[in-house]
Design an enzyme around this catalytic site. Structure first.
Site, PDB file in Angstrom:
ATOM      1  N   CYS A 140      -1.727  -1.296  -0.185  1.00 10.50           N
ATOM      2  CA  CYS A 140      -1.424  -0.159  -1.065  1.00 10.50           C
ATOM      3  C   CYS A 140      -2.367  -0.056  -2.258  1.00 10.50           C
ATOM      4  O   CYS A 140      -2.653   1.041  -2.723  1.00 10.50           O
ATOM      5  CB  CYS A 140       0.019  -0.205  -1.536  1.00 10.50           C
ATOM      6  SG  CYS A 140       0.546  -1.787  -2.184  1.00 10.50           S
ATOM      7  N   HIS A 265       0.967   2.706  -8.083  1.00 12.90           N
ATOM      8  CA  HIS A 265      -0.081   1.812  -8.563  1.00 12.90           C
ATOM      9  C   HIS A 265      -1.144   2.633  -9.294  1.00 12.90           C
ATOM     10  O   HIS A 265      -1.431   3.776  -8.909  1.00 12.90           O
ATOM     11  CB  HIS A 265      -0.770   1.109  -7.396  1.00 12.90           C
ATOM     12  CG  HIS A 265       0.050   0.026  -6.739  1.00 12.90           C
ATOM     13  ND1 HIS A 265       1.258  -0.420  -7.211  1.00 12.90           N
ATOM     14  CD2 HIS A 265      -0.220  -0.725  -5.627  1.00 12.90           C
ATOM     15  CE1 HIS A 265       1.712  -1.391  -6.423  1.00 12.90           C
ATOM     16  NE2 HIS A 265       0.845  -1.592  -5.454  1.00 12.90           N
TER      17      HIS A 265
HETATM   18  C1  2RA Z   1       1.663  -5.414  -4.017  1.00 15.90           C
HETATM   19  N1  2RA Z   1      -0.147  -4.451  -2.787  1.00 15.90           N
HETATM   20  O1  2RA Z   1       1.612  -4.461  -4.807  1.00 15.90           O
HETATM   21  C2  2RA Z   1       0.964  -5.321  -2.710  1.00 15.90           C
HETATM   22  C3  2RA Z   1       1.923  -4.928  -1.648  1.00 15.90           C
HETATM   23  N2  2RA Z   1       1.291  -4.848  -0.381  1.00 15.90           N
HETATM   24  O2  2RA Z   1       2.234  -6.443  -4.235  1.00 15.90           O
END
Ligand code: 2RA
Length: 396
Positions: A140, A265
């Site tokens: 991600c 994110h």
């Molecule tokens: C996280 N990218 O944010 C990782 C999850 N796949 O922990």
């Protein structure tokens, strides 16, 4: 044994299995399947034996979840996996053995040279290179930024990238979300907290999947420890960016940080190209890029933030600047919903491309029609617009 959801072009509708249908990403996937263009015949929901028997709603139909087993792949054309690495490692090859194309959202196959790592906006042509019958979806954090970076690379030739991530709690799954809310409950209303070392730590209690308190804090850690102090998450950004962009020696340095955000994110990107790039040139490329929205007017307080981006599909880009020290370097800030483009949406887009490919194989194939059909499918998948409003929440 082979996937034969419903044969016979032109009305061919492949059968889809959603493995991990009851998890955090699986839940978003059911929402996406219920709102994107309906290309599927049967949609079979699959989960661990513990969740078997639950009833979830997809495309308005209540559907019983079946237990993960070999039988779950019988008659399936495309199988999506939203499960831990070890489950995918064991079961994606089983699905492929049954003739399905497995689209895997775990880390089990991403760096396998015989498994393409596909982002439809960037490298849809890689979908065809799948000798194992498995296609991988990127992590991600990589996905949150790579659509924007890929567009800039295509225009200006990426040479080096330094990134810092600001990762949401949901990247660590439901346990991450639950931990953040529980910690926020505990610190709420105490106006003296955060002024003395250790005071927040002593109040929040359980740390859940995080190595330090997440409420009122930032934690410079995500993933597991790898050699020389790097985290798995930082190495994923490097390795996956190289593979997706087709730049096996690209210089990439990442620092991954967890922040007290539920979902979405963010990534601050410092990208150096093969020639000078002005702010205006970068804006022009980003505005034309599929899957990217530019929100960049700091004078008006306009830039992407997770609370405004969550629940949306695009990668949102703001704070675009030309480096003061190197005219070939552009700084930008990207936000992307880690459960949508960062996971379920990219998987759905790949699966839809596979569905279009399976359908076009059943059509008469005059010279060139395959290529035209593929380009048309990519355009449709990238249009990425909901075709019907979200149904009510699943009842399971
Ligand atoms: C996280 N990218 O944010 C990782 C999850 N796949 O922990």
């Amino acid at each position: 044994m082979s996937g034969t959801g419903s044969t016979g072009a032109p009305g061919f509708r492949p059968a889809l299995a959603v493995v991990g249908a009851t998890g955090a990403v699986g839940t978003v996937m059911l929402d996406l399947l219920s709102t994107r263009e309906d290309v599927w015949g049967e949609i079979r929901l699959v989960a661990s034996p513990r969740s078997a028997g639950r009833r979830l709603t997809v495309r308005g139909r209540e559907t019983e979840v079946v237990a993960l087993s070999q039988d779950a792949f019988d008659g399936i054309d495309v199988a999506m996996f939203d499960v831990p690495d070890e489950v995918s490692a064991a079961w994606a090859p089983v699905a492929a053995g049954y003739g399905a194309v497995a689209v895997d959202n775990s880390g089990a196959f991403r760096m396998d040279p015989e498994v393409p790592l596909v982002v439809p906006e960037i490298n849809p042509e890689q979908l065809a290179n799948r000798p194992k019958g498995i296609v991988a979806n990127a992590n991600c954090t990589t996905l949150s930024m790579i659509v924007a970076v890929g567009a800039l690379h295509r225009a200006f030739g990426l040479q080096e990238m330094v990134v810092a991530s600001y990762q949401a709690a949901s990247g660590a799954g439901q346990a991450g979300i639950d931990t953040l809310y529980a910690q926020l409950d505990k610190v709420a209303g105490t106006r003296s907290l955060g002024q003395r070392a250790g005071d927040v730590r002593s109040v929040v209690g359980e740390l859940g999947p995080f190595p330090a308190p997440l409420a009122m804090n930032v934690v410079p850690w995500a993933g597991s420890l790898k050699a020389d102090g790097w985290s798995s998450e930082e190495l994923k950004i490097r390795n996956e960016s190289r593979k997706i962009l087709g730049l096996p020696t690209l210089k990439v340095s990442a620092t991954c940080v967890r922040v007290p955000v539920v979902t979405t994110h963010s990534v601050a990107v410092h990208a150096t190209f093969s020639r000078p790039v002005s702010r205006e040139q970068a804006w022009e490329v980003l505005r034309a890029a599929p899957g990217v929205v530019v929100a960049d007017d700091p004078a008006a307080g306009e830039f992407p933030t997770p609370v405004d981006v969550v629940g949306t599909d695009p990668s949102w880009v703001g704070r675009v600047r030309q480096s003061l020290d190197d005219p070939r370097t552009i700084e930008l800030f990207v936000c992307g919903d880690n459960l949508r483009k960062g996971a379920a949406l990219n998987t759905a887009q790949i699966a839809e491309l596979v569905a279009a490919e399976l359908g076009s194989r059943l059509l008469p194939n005059p010279a060139g029609s395959g290529t035209r059909a593929a380009s048309f499918a990519v355009a449709l998948v990238l249009a990425s617009r909901p075709v019907m409003p979200s149904p009510p929440e699943p009842d399971g």
